[in-house]
Scaffold this motif. Sequence first.
Motif, short mmCIF file in Angstrom:
data_model
loop_
_atom_site.label_atom_id
_atom_site.label_comp_id
_atom_site.label_asym_id
_atom_site.label_seq_id
_atom_site.Cartn_x
_atom_site.Cartn_y
_atom_site.Cartn_z
N LEU A 209 7.03 2.56 8.70
CA LEU A 209 5.81 2.82 9.44
C LEU A 209 4.84 1.65 9.28
O LEU A 209 4.77 1.04 8.21
N VAL A 210 4.11 1.32 10.33
CA VAL A 210 3.16 0.21 10.30
C VAL A 210 1.78 0.72 10.67
O VAL A 210 1.62 1.48 11.63
N VAL A 211 0.78 0.33 9.90
CA VAL A 211 -0.59 0.73 10.15
C VAL A 211 -1.49 -0.44 9.77
O VAL A 211 -1.09 -1.31 8.99
N ARG A 212 -2.69 -0.49 10.32
CA ARG A 212 -3.66 -1.52 9.96
C ARG A 212 -4.79 -0.91 9.15
O ARG A 212 -5.18 0.24 9.36
N GLU A 213 -5.31 -1.70 8.24
CA GLU A 213 -6.46 -1.26 7.47
C GLU A 213 -7.71 -1.29 8.35
O GLU A 213 -7.74 -1.95 9.39
N ASP A 214 -8.74 -0.55 7.95
CA ASP A 214 -9.98 -0.47 8.70
C ASP A 214 -11.14 -0.93 7.81
O ASP A 214 -11.45 -0.26 6.81
N PRO A 215 -11.74 -2.08 8.18
CA PRO A 215 -11.43 -2.93 9.32
C PRO A 215 -10.25 -3.85 9.00
O PRO A 215 -9.93 -4.06 7.83
N PRO A 216 -9.60 -4.42 10.03
CA PRO A 216 -8.54 -5.40 9.76
C PRO A 216 -9.07 -6.54 8.90
O PRO A 216 -10.16 -7.06 9.14
N GLY A 217 -8.33 -6.88 7.86
CA GLY A 217 -8.80 -7.89 6.93
C GLY A 217 -9.76 -7.35 5.90
O GLY A 217 -10.42 -8.12 5.19
N GLY A 218 -9.86 -6.02 5.79
CA GLY A 218 -10.83 -5.40 4.87
C GLY A 218 -10.43 -5.42 3.41
O GLY A 218 -11.19 -4.93 2.58
N GLY A 219 -9.26 -5.97 3.10
CA GLY A 219 -8.88 -6.12 1.71
C GLY A 219 -7.89 -5.07 1.24
O GLY A 219 -7.57 -4.12 1.96
N PRO A 220 -7.40 -5.22 0.02
CA PRO A 220 -6.31 -4.36 -0.46
C PRO A 220 -6.69 -2.90 -0.66
O PRO A 220 -5.83 -2.02 -0.50
N VAL A 221 -7.93 -2.62 -1.01
CA VAL A 221 -8.30 -1.22 -1.21
C VAL A 221 -8.38 -0.49 0.13
O VAL A 221 -7.88 0.63 0.27
N ALA A 222 -8.97 -1.15 1.12
CA ALA A 222 -8.98 -0.56 2.46
C ALA A 222 -7.56 -0.39 2.98
O ALA A 222 -7.24 0.61 3.64
N ALA A 223 -6.69 -1.34 2.67
CA ALA A 223 -5.29 -1.24 3.09
C ALA A 223 -4.58 -0.10 2.38
O ALA A 223 -3.79 0.64 2.98
#
Length: 231
Positions: free
Chosen positions: A60-74
């Motif tokens: 499965l593929v998903v993006r963090e919010d916001p993109p580039g928001g860092g490892p915790v957001a990811a």
Amino acid sequence: MGAYAAVVLAGGAARRMGGVDKPARPVGGRPMRDRVLAAVTDATPRVLVGAADAVPAGVLVVREDPPGGGPVAAAAAGLALLGPDTAVVALLAADLPLLTRTAIGDLLSHLDPETPDAEPTGGGSAPAPPAHGGLVPAHGGLGGGRRPDGACFVDGNGRRQSLCGVWRVAALRTALDRLTVERGGSLSGAPVRALLAGLVVREVAWSGEGPPPWFDCDTDEDVRRAEEWAR
């Protein structure tokens, strides 16, 4: 330890590599992210957080919010795809080309409640490396048989490699909720250390054969070293 999920963090700007798609860089003829995903082929589900043109089947593929928001957001984006019955997750950086299933199994075994050798993140200083230069052994000091919330490798200097670890999903979700409140509703830019603060962590020294599975590739020189190990 039985079933587990895996969340692989493939974001980041890779500034020390000139902004390239670092997880897509090959080591031993395979993209680093694919090598990490191969180390957790028995995980269900496997989630890749970040941009990816092609991934192995079933991932499965998903993006963090916001993109580039860092490892915790990811991490938050990846955990959001896990079902309510998922108890354990491997939380992994995508630039660990030497990671193996054996190493993951070692980490999972240290979540056993029979092994209380753990301490809270942020509590106390790391032990000094042994004189022979090997990895620092897991250490503790809590006593009382407290169940660890997670287990991660430590490198040769005793530094925790938090994104090469396995964690109880409930503990991570509680930590994410706490940190979201502390940061006024946004996890963008939050450090991993802040996420794991207060969790009981089992530190694991790699004692198996082969190169250290926690070795991450932040520079071109790191990639060259990994290539040598992967031969």
